[in-house]
Motif scaffolding. Structure first.
Motif, PDB file in Angstrom:
ATOM      1  N   LEU A  63      -3.838  -3.668  -1.919  1.00 19.78           N
ATOM      2  CA  LEU A  63      -4.266  -2.587  -1.011  1.00 19.78           C
ATOM      3  C   LEU A  63      -3.116  -2.184  -0.088  1.00 19.78           C
ATOM      4  CD1 LEU A  63      -7.886  -3.714  -0.066  1.00 19.78           C
ATOM      5  CD2 LEU A  63      -7.223  -1.695  -1.389  1.00 19.78           C
ATOM      6  N   THR A  64      -2.410  -3.188   0.434  1.00 19.58           N
ATOM      7  CA  THR A  64      -1.253  -2.908   1.287  1.00 19.58           C
ATOM      8  C   THR A  64      -0.174  -2.179   0.496  1.00 19.58           C
ATOM      9  OG1 THR A  64      -1.719  -4.836   2.667  1.00 19.58           O
ATOM     10  CG2 THR A  64       0.532  -3.959   2.742  1.00 19.58           C
ATOM     11  N   ALA A  65       0.063  -2.639  -0.721  1.00 17.25           N
ATOM     12  CA  ALA A  65       1.071  -1.990  -1.568  1.00 17.25           C
ATOM     13  C   ALA A  65       0.688  -0.546  -1.849  1.00 17.25           C
ATOM     14  CB  ALA A  65       1.244  -2.764  -2.873  1.00 17.25           C
ATOM     15  N   PHE A  66      -0.582  -0.283  -2.099  1.00 16.40           N
ATOM     16  CA  PHE A  66      -1.022   1.081  -2.356  1.00 16.40           C
ATOM     17  C   PHE A  66      -0.801   1.958  -1.126  1.00 16.40           C
ATOM     18  CE2 PHE A  66      -4.267   4.468  -2.587  1.00 16.40           C
ATOM     19  CZ  PHE A  66      -3.844   5.080  -3.764  1.00 16.40           C
ATOM     20  N   GLU A  67      -1.139   1.418   0.049  1.00 15.35           N
ATOM     21  CA  GLU A  67      -0.961   2.171   1.289  1.00 15.35           C
ATOM     22  C   GLU A  67       0.514   2.439   1.584  1.00 15.35           C
ATOM     23  OE1 GLU A  67      -2.950  -0.371   4.066  1.00 15.35           O
ATOM     24  OE2 GLU A  67      -4.946   0.301   3.441  1.00 15.35           O
ATOM     25  N   ARG A  68       1.379   1.531   1.139  1.00 17.38           N
ATOM     26  CA  ARG A  68       2.811   1.644   1.438  1.00 17.38           C
ATOM     27  C   ARG A  68       3.648   1.980   0.204  1.00 17.38           C
ATOM     28  NH1 ARG A  68       3.993  -3.954   4.070  1.00 17.38           N
ATOM     29  NH2 ARG A  68       6.081  -3.251   3.567  1.00 17.38           N
ATOM     30  N   ILE A  69       3.022   2.483  -0.842  1.00 16.76           N
ATOM     31  CA  ILE A  69       3.711   2.714  -2.107  1.00 16.76           C
ATOM     32  C   ILE A  69       4.926   3.626  -1.958  1.00 16.76           C
ATOM     33  CG2 ILE A  69       2.290   4.648  -2.908  1.00 16.76           C
ATOM     34  CD1 ILE A  69       3.523   1.714  -5.070  1.00 16.76           C
ATOM     35  N   SER A  70       4.891   4.533  -1.014  1.00 20.38           N
ATOM     36  CA  SER A  70       6.038   5.435  -0.823  1.00 20.38           C
ATOM     37  C   SER A  70       7.269   4.680  -0.308  1.00 20.38           C
ATOM     38  CB  SER A  70       5.681   6.571   0.131  1.00 20.38           C
ATOM     39  OG  SER A  70       5.364   6.063   1.408  1.00 20.38           O
ATOM     40  N   GLU A  71       7.084   3.460   0.216  1.00 16.91           N
ATOM     41  CA  GLU A  71       8.203   2.639   0.687  1.00 16.91           C
ATOM     42  C   GLU A  71       8.915   1.920  -0.457  1.00 16.91           C
ATOM     43  OE1 GLU A  71       6.894  -0.025   3.783  1.00 16.91           O
ATOM     44  OE2 GLU A  71       5.677   1.562   4.708  1.00 16.91           O
ATOM     45  N   PHE A  72       8.270   1.828  -1.612  1.00 19.44           N
ATOM     46  CA  PHE A  72       8.897   1.156  -2.753  1.00 19.44           C
ATOM     47  C   PHE A  72       9.952   2.074  -3.333  1.00 19.44           C
ATOM     48  CE2 PHE A  72       9.094   0.175  -7.343  1.00 19.44           C
ATOM     49  CZ  PHE A  72       9.583  -1.115  -7.234  1.00 19.44           C
ATOM     50  N   ARG A  73      11.184   1.626  -3.342  1.00 19.61           N
ATOM     51  CA  ARG A  73      12.314   2.451  -3.775  1.00 19.61           C
ATOM     52  C   ARG A  73      12.791   2.129  -5.186  1.00 19.61           C
ATOM     53  NH1 ARG A  73      11.032   5.607  -0.187  1.00 19.61           N
ATOM     54  NH2 ARG A  73      11.689   5.330   1.953  1.00 19.61           N
ATOM     55  N   GLY A  74      12.217   1.129  -5.818  1.00 19.17           N
ATOM     56  CA  GLY A  74      12.639   0.775  -7.168  1.00 19.17           C
ATOM     57  C   GLY A  74      13.931  -0.011  -7.206  1.00 19.17           C
ATOM     58  N   GLU A  75      14.366  -0.537  -6.051  1.00 20.33           N
ATOM     59  CA  GLU A  75      15.609  -1.316  -6.007  1.00 20.33           C
ATOM     60  C   GLU A  75      15.420  -2.698  -6.609  1.00 20.33           C
ATOM     61  OE1 GLU A  75      16.469  -1.042  -1.860  1.00 20.33           O
ATOM     62  OE2 GLU A  75      17.089   1.046  -2.022  1.00 20.33           O
ATOM     63  N   GLY A  76      14.225  -3.206  -6.578  1.00 20.32           N
ATOM     64  CA  GLY A  76      13.851  -4.447  -7.237  1.00 20.32           C
ATOM     65  C   GLY A  76      12.663  -4.128  -8.124  1.00 20.32           C
ATOM     66  N   THR A  77      11.986  -5.149  -8.579  1.00 21.25           N
ATOM     67  CA  THR A  77      10.809  -4.899  -9.417  1.00 21.25           C
ATOM     68  C   THR A  77       9.585  -4.690  -8.534  1.00 21.25           C
ATOM     69  OG1 THR A  77      10.199  -7.235  -9.579  1.00 21.25           O
ATOM     70  CG2 THR A  77      11.736  -6.367 -11.252  1.00 21.25           C
ATOM     71  N   PHE A  78       8.635  -3.940  -9.049  1.00 21.39           N
ATOM     72  CA  PHE A  78       7.372  -3.769  -8.337  1.00 21.39           C
ATOM     73  C   PHE A  78       6.692  -5.123  -8.184  1.00 21.39           C
ATOM     74  CE2 PHE A  78       2.772  -3.369  -8.353  1.00 21.39           C
ATOM     75  CZ  PHE A  78       2.579  -2.596  -7.216  1.00 21.39           C
ATOM     76  N   ALA A  79       6.732  -5.941  -9.245  1.00 22.19           N
ATOM     77  CA  ALA A  79       6.093  -7.260  -9.194  1.00 22.19           C
ATOM     78  C   ALA A  79       6.677  -8.098  -8.063  1.00 22.19           C
ATOM     79  CB  ALA A  79       6.246  -7.975 -10.536  1.00 22.19           C
ATOM     80  N   GLY A  80       7.987  -8.103  -7.920  1.00 26.95           N
ATOM     81  CA  GLY A  80       8.624  -8.854  -6.841  1.00 26.95           C
ATOM     82  C   GLY A  80       8.218  -8.336  -5.470  1.00 26.95           C
ATOM     83  N   TRP A  81       8.135  -7.021  -5.353  1.00 27.01           N
ATOM     84  CA  TRP A  81       7.766  -6.398  -4.086  1.00 27.01           C
ATOM     85  C   TRP A  81       6.345  -6.777  -3.685  1.00 27.01           C
ATOM     86  CZ3 TRP A  81       4.722  -1.706  -3.074  1.00 27.01           C
ATOM     87  CH2 TRP A  81       4.896  -1.198  -1.779  1.00 27.01           C
ATOM     88  N   VAL A  82       5.414  -6.695  -4.612  1.00 23.71           N
ATOM     89  CA  VAL A  82       4.016  -6.997  -4.278  1.00 23.71           C
ATOM     90  C   VAL A  82       3.823  -8.507  -4.079  1.00 23.71           C
ATOM     91  CG1 VAL A  82       2.984  -7.166  -6.588  1.00 23.71           C
ATOM     92  CG2 VAL A  82       1.639  -6.244  -4.700  1.00 23.71           C
ATOM     93  N   LYS A  83       4.610  -9.341  -4.761  1.00 29.54           N
ATOM     94  CA  LYS A  83       4.538 -10.790  -4.527  1.00 29.54           C
ATOM     95  C   LYS A  83       4.992 -11.133  -3.116  1.00 29.54           C
ATOM     96  CE  LYS A  83       5.197 -12.253  -9.313  1.00 29.54           C
ATOM     97  NZ  LYS A  83       6.146 -12.895 -10.246  1.00 29.54           N
ATOM     98  N   LYS A  84       6.032 -10.454  -2.631  1.00 27.35           N
ATOM     99  CA  LYS A  84       6.477 -10.680  -1.252  1.00 27.35           C
ATOM    100  C   LYS A  84       5.388 -10.273  -0.270  1.00 27.35           C
ATOM    101  CE  LYS A  84      11.439 -10.186  -1.891  1.00 27.35           C
ATOM    102  NZ  LYS A  84      12.648  -9.433  -1.507  1.00 27.35           N
ATOM    103  N   ILE A  85       4.749  -9.158  -0.525  1.00 28.04           N
ATOM    104  CA  ILE A  85       3.649  -8.715   0.341  1.00 28.04           C
ATOM    105  C   ILE A  85       2.544  -9.769   0.340  1.00 28.04           C
ATOM    106  CG2 ILE A  85       1.788  -7.012   0.603  1.00 28.04           C
ATOM    107  CD1 ILE A  85       3.794  -4.905  -0.498  1.00 28.04           C
ATOM    108  N   ALA A  86       2.182 -10.255  -0.837  1.00 31.06           N
ATOM    109  CA  ALA A  86       1.125 -11.259  -0.956  1.00 31.06           C
ATOM    110  C   ALA A  86       1.497 -12.547  -0.227  1.00 31.06           C
ATOM    111  CB  ALA A  86       0.834 -11.543  -2.432  1.00 31.06           C
ATOM    112  N   ALA A  87       2.742 -12.989  -0.380  1.00 32.01           N
ATOM    113  CA  ALA A  87       3.186 -14.219   0.284  1.00 32.01           C
ATOM    114  C   ALA A  87       3.097 -14.073   1.799  1.00 32.01           C
ATOM    115  CB  ALA A  87       4.613 -14.561  -0.137  1.00 32.01           C
ATOM    116  N   ARG A  88       3.495 -12.933   2.303  1.00 33.36           N
ATOM    117  CA  ARG A  88       3.440 -12.718   3.757  1.00 33.36           C
ATOM    118  C   ARG A  88       2.000 -12.674   4.263  1.00 33.36           C
ATOM    119  NH1 ARG A  88       8.286  -8.898   2.890  1.00 33.36           N
ATOM    120  NH2 ARG A  88       9.999 -10.254   3.531  1.00 33.36           N
ATOM    121  N   ILE A  89       1.120 -12.043   3.508  1.00 34.77           N
ATOM    122  CA  ILE A  89      -0.295 -12.006   3.907  1.00 34.77           C
ATOM    123  C   ILE A  89      -0.872 -13.416   3.913  1.00 34.77           C
ATOM    124  CG2 ILE A  89      -2.613 -11.271   3.179  1.00 34.77           C
ATOM    125  CD1 ILE A  89      -1.285  -8.642   2.201  1.00 34.77           C
ATOM    126  N   TYR A  90      -0.551 -14.189   2.878  1.00 36.75           N
ATOM    127  CA  TYR A  90      -1.058 -15.561   2.810  1.00 36.75           C
ATOM    128  C   TYR A  90      -0.536 -16.390   3.982  1.00 36.75           C
ATOM    129  CZ  TYR A  90      -2.098 -20.242   1.136  1.00 36.75           C
ATOM    130  OH  TYR A  90      -2.551 -21.532   1.044  1.00 36.75           O
TER     131      TYR A  90
END
Length: 192
Positions: A63-90
């Motif tokens: 949900l956070t990734a969807f809300e902030r999807i415009s911040e994803f620049r494709g510099e890394g993988t989407f999977a890595g980006w959303v895993k970082k978000i998940a780790a921080r939420i946890y």
């Protein structure tokens, strides 16, 4: 399940799907969730989240990734980006629940049953044998892709402490996952 919408998105790259999701295309983001949901839940379970909690945090992360999807620049993988978000939420949940304060190097999780006859590598079982702080730091840095500094900041621990937990955890994992003769592990070090 094989409708025209699904097949249209299934063949697209994650970066393309992120671009479409940024324009409001929810089905494109749904494809990203389908592709990466189990990997995100797996990282959370390795960090210590149990069943429903891992599912809840993964859902919050997407949900956070969807809300902030415009911040994803494709510099890394989407999977890595959303895993970082998940780790921080946890980690925020751990802090909120004050469970993190109980994690000391001496706190050791129950060891998973180990069968010497089983030659398959059991990473989850090996991770469960680590001290809780070691497991969390190793998983954050290698499973969720956070740097040691990012993990230290998220955990509110000194950088040296995080590095020590990671080093000890990796040494224990190498020992536990190495073949009895150690030859395969040495071969991997020589090739790396």
């Amino acid at each position: 399940m094989t409708g025209s919408g699904h097949s249209r998105f299934a063949s697209q790259h994650d970066v393309e799907l992120c671009g479409l999701a940024a324009t409001g295309e929810r089905r494109a983001f749904g494809e990203l969730v389908r592709r990466h949901g189990s990997a995100v839940r797996g990282v959370l379970r390795r960090m210590g989240a149990q069943g429903a909690e891992a599912d809840d945090v993964a859902q919050d992360a997407f949900l956070t990734a969807f809300e902030r999807i415009s911040e994803f620049r494709g510099e890394g993988t989407f999977a890595g980006w959303v895993k970082k978000i998940a780790a921080r939420i946890y980690l925020r949940r751990l802090h909120r629940d004050r469970r993190l304060g109980a994690m000391t190097p001496e706190t050791v999780a129950d060891e998973a049953p180990h069968n010497d006859a089983d030659a398959a590598i059991d990473l989850d079982g090996a991770l469960q044998a680590l001290a809780a702080a070691e497991r969390l730091c190793v998983t954050m840095c290698f499973g969720a892709g956070l740097s040691h500094g990012e993990a230290a900041e998220a955990l509110n621990l000194p950088l040296g402490t995080v590095k020590s937990h990671v080093k000890r955890g990796l040494e224990k994992l190498r020992t536990r996952l190495a073949p009895d003769d150690g030859a395969a592990l040495e071969g991997r070090r020589d090739n790396g």
